[in-house]
Design a protein around this motif. Structure first.
Motif, PDB file in Angstrom:
ATOM      1  N   SER A 144       0.827  -1.214   0.000  1.00  0.00           N
ATOM      2  CA  SER A 144       0.000   0.000   0.000  1.00  0.00           C
ATOM      3  C   SER A 144       0.860   1.263   0.000  1.00  0.00           C
ATOM      4  O   SER A 144       0.382   2.343  -0.353  1.00  0.00           O
ATOM      5  CB  SER A 144      -0.921   0.020   1.227  1.00  0.00           C
ATOM      6  N   ALA A 189      -2.655   8.175  -2.586  1.00  0.00           N
ATOM      7  CA  ALA A 189      -3.218   8.324  -1.243  1.00  0.00           C
ATOM      8  C   ALA A 189      -4.526   7.552  -1.103  1.00  0.00           C
ATOM      9  O   ALA A 189      -4.736   6.832  -0.113  1.00  0.00           O
ATOM     10  CB  ALA A 189      -3.431   9.801  -0.928  1.00  0.00           C
ATOM     11  N   LEU A 190      -5.400   7.687  -2.078  1.00  0.00           N
ATOM     12  CA  LEU A 190      -6.692   6.990  -2.010  1.00  0.00           C
ATOM     13  C   LEU A 190      -6.503   5.483  -2.079  1.00  0.00           C
ATOM     14  O   LEU A 190      -7.169   4.726  -1.361  1.00  0.00           O
ATOM     15  CB  LEU A 190      -7.605   7.470  -3.140  1.00  0.00           C
ATOM     16  N   SER A 239      -3.809   3.751  -1.203  1.00  0.00           N
ATOM     17  CA  SER A 239      -3.192   3.279   0.039  1.00  0.00           C
ATOM     18  C   SER A 239      -4.219   3.126   1.150  1.00  0.00           C
ATOM     19  O   SER A 239      -4.234   2.115   1.861  1.00  0.00           O
ATOM     20  CB  SER A 239      -2.093   4.265   0.468  1.00  0.00           C
ATOM     21  N   GLU A 240      -5.085   4.111   1.267  1.00  0.00           N
ATOM     22  CA  GLU A 240      -6.120   4.043   2.306  1.00  0.00           C
ATOM     23  C   GLU A 240      -7.047   2.857   2.075  1.00  0.00           C
ATOM     24  O   GLU A 240      -7.392   2.130   3.016  1.00  0.00           O
ATOM     25  CB  GLU A 240      -6.921   5.347   2.304  1.00  0.00           C
ATOM     26  N   ASN A 286      -5.243  -0.523   2.858  1.00  0.00           N
ATOM     27  CA  ASN A 286      -5.054  -0.775   4.285  1.00  0.00           C
ATOM     28  C   ASN A 286      -6.349  -1.164   4.990  1.00  0.00           C
ATOM     29  O   ASN A 286      -6.310  -1.632   6.130  1.00  0.00           O
ATOM     30  CB  ASN A 286      -4.429   0.442   4.965  1.00  0.00           C
ATOM     31  N   ARG A 287      -7.460  -0.984   4.308  1.00  0.00           N
ATOM     32  CA  ARG A 287      -8.743  -1.443   4.874  1.00  0.00           C
ATOM     33  C   ARG A 287      -8.988  -2.919   4.605  1.00  0.00           C
ATOM     34  O   ARG A 287      -9.872  -3.506   5.220  1.00  0.00           O
ATOM     35  CB  ARG A 287      -9.904  -0.607   4.317  1.00  0.00           C
ATOM     36  N   TYR A 290      -6.667  -4.019  10.990  1.00  0.00           N
ATOM     37  CA  TYR A 290      -6.353  -3.108   9.890  1.00  0.00           C
ATOM     38  C   TYR A 290      -5.818  -1.755  10.369  1.00  0.00           C
ATOM     39  O   TYR A 290      -5.344  -0.960   9.559  1.00  0.00           O
ATOM     40  CB  TYR A 290      -7.587  -2.890   9.017  1.00  0.00           C
ATOM     41  N   ASP A 291      -5.901  -1.509  11.676  1.00  0.00           N
ATOM     42  CA  ASP A 291      -5.421  -0.232  12.209  1.00  0.00           C
ATOM     43  C   ASP A 291      -3.897  -0.249  12.352  1.00  0.00           C
ATOM     44  O   ASP A 291      -3.298  -1.301  12.585  1.00  0.00           O
ATOM     45  CB  ASP A 291      -6.059   0.048  13.574  1.00  0.00           C
ATOM     46  N   GLU A 292      -3.294   0.918  12.275  1.00  0.00           N
ATOM     47  CA  GLU A 292      -1.835   0.996  12.385  1.00  0.00           C
ATOM     48  C   GLU A 292      -1.328   0.585  13.768  1.00  0.00           C
ATOM     49  O   GLU A 292      -0.323  -0.096  13.898  1.00  0.00           O
ATOM     50  CB  GLU A 292      -1.359   2.406  12.044  1.00  0.00           C
TER      51      GLU A 292
END
Length: 464
Positions: free
Chosen positions: A350, A392-393, A395-396, A399-400, A438-440
């Motif tokens: 990502s 950016a879009l 990658s977001e 990561n989901r 999925y959170d950092e």
């Protein structure tokens, strides 16, 4: 009836699972709840039962099996329908055979954690409400201590539940079971011309989709016997499971599976084989082999469509193009040749930027053959440019769907060893991390690290 354990104690509970049945996880440590969910006390309206089933184990007909250590307490009404609560490890049942009806702390913690980890990943699964323990010794390869995990599902009916009656030529009982499943879980088929054919087709479809989810996240069940296959398409019976680390399509996570029947790559055809076993059991109700074949033919397209959708999402691709299959195949060949870490590859992917390869370093470092990675990345970049992908879009979105945290065997092992020494904090912490895969979670970065060298020697088997 459950067999009580001496001095049961609370280990952990899942808040999301508790919420499904209207309970407060914070209260489950209370003495009364611990007693009920260990089997030391039976709730007033509970009528405990264990179910008979048969099955094919490692491809061989094993005959009658049944809930040898699982006791269903009953079901609880929820907004989405009844949810059965079942104790695993609560003592002897009529189907215990040569077993003791117990489960050990090690395997109970593994099932508890993985059930909830899979749910957080969005994969169809049974759930785990609470795990309790007792210092009563249990003999496996060595002497361990007892534990009970309470698991939940709308139903625990299995493929083997139907095989049991078919192989005994009990067609009345077979029909009763099929009608029960249709009425309660597939009511849309009740008025069909051939409801049993529709049942087989939908179970086959759900099974294919479930296994596509397994493959996409690198999950390996380890023991896909027909008695471990849910009629609802849920991941059922967590024993010698594993999450792929250094990618190898032929990886076998179950030390007992010396022939590799249930390797990562074989999960797909074995799932189809298991559906054929169910189709064979339902054949007296369906009518003709041709009709059963038609129902079973949905497996490959259902699996293919689901995996294709998941892979497009994992690579951040918004649309579908003819060349995508070749891109995916080349990706898996690259992972295989370099044994790159499966979870970290997709998560770090990502961070790739279409026009700036300097950001590739963390991802590139997963590969021994950096030039081979560069060649694949160039093809991937060209594909991203073709749909004007926004870094950016994308990658977001990636990561989901690409988890940072999965239940690696070494993480489970550390938590288990702490629990065996009376410290359950590791179980609580690991559960909390896995509930947000999925959170950092920068404070929990160590849980996403490559496995340490000693983890290569971990083995899991059918013994629990």
């Amino acid at each position: 009836m459950p067999t009580p354990l001496p001095s049961p104690y609370f280990i952990a509970a899942s808040s999301p699972a508790a919420a499904l049945v209207g309970l407060d996880a914070g209260e489950l440590a209370n003495e009364d709840f611990v007693a009920v969910f260990t089997g030391n006390k039976v709730a007033v309206r509970s009528q405990p039962l264990s179910a008979v089933y048969s099955g094919h184990q490692f491809g061989v007909w094993a005959g009658q099996l049944g809930d040898g250590r699982a006791i269903t307490l009953g079901d609880i009404a929820t907004p989405t329908g009844p949810m059965e609560l079942q104790l695993k490890g609560a003592g002897l049942t009529p189907y215990s055979r040569m077993g003791d009806g117990r489960a050990v702390l090690r395997s109970s913690i593994r099932e508890f954690l993985c059930s909830e980890a899979m749910a957080a990943l969005g994969i169809p699964t049974t759930r785990a409400l609470i795990v309790t323990g007792s210092h009563q010794p249990i003999v496996r390869e060595s002497v361990e201590t007892a534990a009970v995990v309470t698991r939940m599902a709308p139903s625990f009916v299995r493929f083997g539940s139907f095989e049991h009656w078919h192989y005994r030529n009990k067609q009345d009982e077979l029909r009763i079971l099929a009608d029960y499943v249709i009425k309660n879980f597939y009511p849309e088929f009740a008025g069909a011309v051939n409801p049993y054919k529709e049942l087989l087709a939908e179970v086959t479809r759900r099974t294919a989709r479930m296994i596509a989810h397994w493959q996409a996240v690198g999950f390996m069940h380890g023991v896909m016997n027909t008695d471990n296959m849910s009629i609802l398409g849920l991941t059922l019976d967590y024993g010698p499971f594993g999450f792929m680390e250094a990618f190898d399509a032929n990886h076998i996570c179950n030390h007992t599976d010396q022939g590799g029947r249930y390797s990562y790559a074989n999960q797909v055809p074995v799932g189809h084989w298991n559906c054929y076993a169910l189709g064979n059991a339902l054949l007296p109700l369906i009518g003709t082999p041709e009709e059963a074949e038609e129902a079973l033919d949905v497996y490959r397209p259902a699996f293919g469509a689901q995996l294709d959708e998941l892979l497009h999402a994992k690579l951040g691709l918004r649309d579908t193009r003819d060349e995508d299959g070749a891109l995916f195949d080349a990706m898996f060949q690259l992972l295989q040749a370099n044994h790159a870490d499966f979870t970290l590859f997709f998560r770090r992917l990502s961070g790739l930027r279409v026009e700036d390869p300097s950001f590739d370093t963390p991802l590139r470092d997963l590969f021994i053959d950096r030039e081979a990675f560069d060649a694949w990345a160039a093809t991937y970049r060209a594909r991203l440019r073709a749909e004007s992908s926004d870094d950016a879009l994308r990658s977001e979105a990636m990561n989901r769907v690409n988890p940072k945290y999965v239940l690696r065997n070494y993480l489970a092992q550390v938590a288990i060893e702490q629990a065996q020494n009376g410290d359950y904090g590791g179980v609580h912490k690991l559960l909390a991390v896995l509930e947000r895969p999925y959170d950092e979670q920068p404070e929990n970065e160590s849980y996403a690290a490559l496995p340490p060298d000693w983890a290569a020697h971990l083995e899991v088997s059918c013994s629990s």
